[in-house]
Design a protein around this motif. Structure first.
Motif, PDB file in Angstrom:
ATOM      1  N   HIS A 140     -67.782 -22.065 -89.734  1.00  0.00           N
ATOM      2  CA  HIS A 140     -67.874 -22.665 -88.403  1.00  0.00           C
ATOM      3  C   HIS A 140     -68.970 -23.730 -88.469  1.00  0.00           C
ATOM      4  O   HIS A 140     -70.162 -23.412 -88.571  1.00  0.00           O
ATOM      5  CB  HIS A 140     -68.218 -21.590 -87.379  1.00  0.00           C
ATOM      6  N   ALA A 141     -68.586 -24.999 -88.399  1.00  0.00           N
ATOM      7  CA  ALA A 141     -69.527 -26.090 -88.620  1.00  0.00           C
ATOM      8  C   ALA A 141     -70.691 -26.053 -87.625  1.00  0.00           C
ATOM      9  O   ALA A 141     -71.856 -26.246 -88.009  1.00  0.00           O
ATOM     10  CB  ALA A 141     -68.800 -27.429 -88.531  1.00  0.00           C
ATOM     11  N   SER A 142     -70.412 -25.784 -86.356  1.00  0.00           N
ATOM     12  CA  SER A 142     -71.473 -25.780 -85.342  1.00  0.00           C
ATOM     13  C   SER A 142     -72.414 -24.595 -85.509  1.00  0.00           C
ATOM     14  O   SER A 142     -73.590 -24.673 -85.133  1.00  0.00           O
ATOM     15  CB  SER A 142     -70.860 -25.769 -83.945  1.00  0.00           C
ATOM     16  N   MET A 143     -71.919 -23.500 -86.071  1.00  0.00           N
ATOM     17  CA  MET A 143     -72.754 -22.320 -86.272  1.00  0.00           C
ATOM     18  C   MET A 143     -73.821 -22.562 -87.338  1.00  0.00           C
ATOM     19  O   MET A 143     -74.860 -21.887 -87.353  1.00  0.00           O
ATOM     20  CB  MET A 143     -71.874 -21.131 -86.672  1.00  0.00           C
ATOM     21  N   ASN A 144     -73.595 -23.522 -88.212  1.00  0.00           N
ATOM     22  CA  ASN A 144     -74.570 -23.792 -89.276  1.00  0.00           C
ATOM     23  C   ASN A 144     -75.938 -24.153 -88.727  1.00  0.00           C
ATOM     24  O   ASN A 144     -76.961 -23.825 -89.338  1.00  0.00           O
ATOM     25  CB  ASN A 144     -74.073 -24.915 -90.188  1.00  0.00           C
ATOM     26  N   ASN A 166     -76.169 -27.338 -77.819  1.00  0.00           N
ATOM     27  CA  ASN A 166     -75.331 -26.964 -76.682  1.00  0.00           C
ATOM     28  C   ASN A 166     -74.447 -25.794 -77.093  1.00  0.00           C
ATOM     29  O   ASN A 166     -73.571 -25.941 -77.945  1.00  0.00           O
ATOM     30  CB  ASN A 166     -74.455 -28.142 -76.253  1.00  0.00           C
ATOM     31  N   PRO A 167     -74.663 -24.595 -76.520  1.00  0.00           N
ATOM     32  CA  PRO A 167     -73.878 -23.421 -76.913  1.00  0.00           C
ATOM     33  C   PRO A 167     -72.395 -23.531 -76.607  1.00  0.00           C
ATOM     34  O   PRO A 167     -71.610 -22.692 -77.033  1.00  0.00           O
ATOM     35  CB  PRO A 167     -74.525 -22.266 -76.142  1.00  0.00           C
ATOM     36  N   LYS A 168     -72.005 -24.566 -75.870  1.00  0.00           N
ATOM     37  CA  LYS A 168     -70.592 -24.774 -75.604  1.00  0.00           C
ATOM     38  C   LYS A 168     -69.801 -24.898 -76.907  1.00  0.00           C
ATOM     39  O   LYS A 168     -68.619 -24.547 -76.973  1.00  0.00           O
ATOM     40  CB  LYS A 168     -70.422 -26.042 -74.761  1.00  0.00           C
ATOM     41  N   CYS A 169     -70.457 -25.360 -77.972  1.00  0.00           N
ATOM     42  CA  CYS A 169     -69.776 -25.537 -79.256  1.00  0.00           C
ATOM     43  C   CYS A 169     -69.433 -24.212 -79.921  1.00  0.00           C
ATOM     44  O   CYS A 169     -68.696 -24.180 -80.911  1.00  0.00           O
ATOM     45  CB  CYS A 169     -70.630 -26.386 -80.202  1.00  0.00           C
ATOM     46  N   PRO A 201     -61.266 -14.961 -80.524  1.00  0.00           N
ATOM     47  CA  PRO A 201     -62.527 -14.977 -81.282  1.00  0.00           C
ATOM     48  C   PRO A 201     -62.775 -16.344 -81.900  1.00  0.00           C
ATOM     49  O   PRO A 201     -61.868 -17.181 -81.990  1.00  0.00           O
ATOM     50  CB  PRO A 201     -62.295 -13.922 -82.359  1.00  0.00           C
ATOM     51  N   ILE A 202     -63.998 -16.572 -82.321  1.00  0.00           N
ATOM     52  CA  ILE A 202     -64.297 -17.709 -83.177  1.00  0.00           C
ATOM     53  C   ILE A 202     -64.454 -17.189 -84.598  1.00  0.00           C
ATOM     54  O   ILE A 202     -64.683 -15.990 -84.810  1.00  0.00           O
ATOM     55  CB  ILE A 202     -65.561 -18.467 -82.731  1.00  0.00           C
ATOM     56  N   ARG A 203     -64.335 -18.058 -85.575  1.00  0.00           N
ATOM     57  CA  ARG A 203     -64.410 -17.651 -86.977  1.00  0.00           C
ATOM     58  C   ARG A 203     -65.661 -18.223 -87.630  1.00  0.00           C
ATOM     59  O   ARG A 203     -66.005 -19.383 -87.415  1.00  0.00           O
ATOM     60  CB  ARG A 203     -63.158 -18.099 -87.730  1.00  0.00           C
ATOM     61  N   ILE A 204     -66.323 -17.379 -88.419  1.00  0.00           N
ATOM     62  CA  ILE A 204     -67.442 -17.822 -89.244  1.00  0.00           C
ATOM     63  C   ILE A 204     -67.206 -17.317 -90.655  1.00  0.00           C
ATOM     64  O   ILE A 204     -66.420 -16.386 -90.878  1.00  0.00           O
ATOM     65  CB  ILE A 204     -68.803 -17.326 -88.713  1.00  0.00           C
ATOM     66  N   SER A 205     -67.884 -17.921 -91.618  1.00  0.00           N
ATOM     67  CA  SER A 205     -67.698 -17.519 -93.007  1.00  0.00           C
ATOM     68  C   SER A 205     -68.554 -16.303 -93.340  1.00  0.00           C
ATOM     69  O   SER A 205     -69.500 -15.961 -92.612  1.00  0.00           O
ATOM     70  CB  SER A 205     -68.075 -18.672 -93.936  1.00  0.00           C
TER      71      SER A 205
END
Length: 248
Positions: A140-144, A166-169, A201-205
């Motif tokens: 998840h690019a924004s989670m980085n 911005n947590p909207k991402c 859900p959102i996905r993260i690595s």
């Protein structure tokens, strides 16, 4: 005058999450997360037990969410994550009995009606928490921006500035949700929360999730205790009504 109930008694009585299956008793309208203008990276500590501690991000934004089940716009106070030691647990809600490895909570308060967050937290319509499931998948690019900064608050008591986020991402594309009236999942466990739990859900690595696992419950001079399992398991509905913004 009644005595304040002990924490153990409260924990037995109040729900900390729900199992969502085919519970759809009404249809609510859409809600919106508005722009946030400043965030600060730091810590949050409830009570004396080390497992009631986790990293937190706070905001000074004037408004954050509106619409859906809310009559007034709510202001974002902070957001934080819950996770487990393995990828098979960590979320405080489940879908059809399935847990997720991590869950994001965005905690808001009714700033139009109440003067302070503390006053809102004691009122039945004072708080709103948006829950977002995280599952393993692509990075998840924004989670980085968050996971790459976690090293700054590795130890208990550490703080760091974290601006312009911005947590909207961190929200999924679909804002379909379940909603119910419940409580905070941490002391003082006030029954003051309108929960919005997003369906998608959102996905993260794996690599991103592992950066949460390097955090510690303890200070730099203490014996190191890994921060994990900072979640509470789902509890029975006990007659609560769960509504949804989508049809089954």
């Amino acid at each position: 005058m009644e005595k304040t109930p002990r924490l153990a008694e409260i924990e037995e009585e109040w729900p900390f999450g729900l199992n969502f299956s085919s519970i759809m008793l009404a249809i609510d309208g859409p809600w919106t997360l508005l722009s946030i203008n400043k965030t600060v990276f730091g810590w949050m500590h409830f009570g004396s037990k080390p497992k009631t501690l986790w990293p937190i991000l706070g905001t000074l934004g004037p408004r954050a969410i509106s619409g859906g089940p809310f009559q007034n716009p709510f202001r974002l106070k902070q957001f934080h994550f819950h996770w487990g030691t393995t990828h098979s647990q960590g979320s405080e809600h489940t879908i059809d009995g399935k847990p997720f490895p991590c869950e994001l909570h965005l905690v808001h308060w009714n700033a139009r009606k109440y003067a302070t967050f503390g006053e809102a937290a004691a009122a039945p319509d004072g708080l709103a928490v948006v829950g977002v499931f995280l599952e393993i998948g692509k990075e998840h690019a924004s989670m980085n921006r968050l996971t790459d900064a976690l090293y700054m608050v590795k130890f208990k008591g550490t703080k760091a500035q974290f601006r312009g986020f911005n947590p909207k991402c961190l929200l999924p594309l679909s804002l379909d949700y379940w909603t119910y009236l419940g409580s905070l999942t941490t002391p003082p466990l006030n029954e003051s929360v309108t929960w919005i739990v997003l369906k998608e859900p959102i996905r993260i690595s794996v690599k991103q999730l592992e950066k949460f696992h390097m955090l510690l419950f303890t200070g730099e001079e203490d014996q190191r205790i890994q921060m994990a399992n900072n979640f509470r398991p789902p509890q029975p509905l006990k007659g609560r009504i769960v509504r949804a913004s989508f049809k089954a």
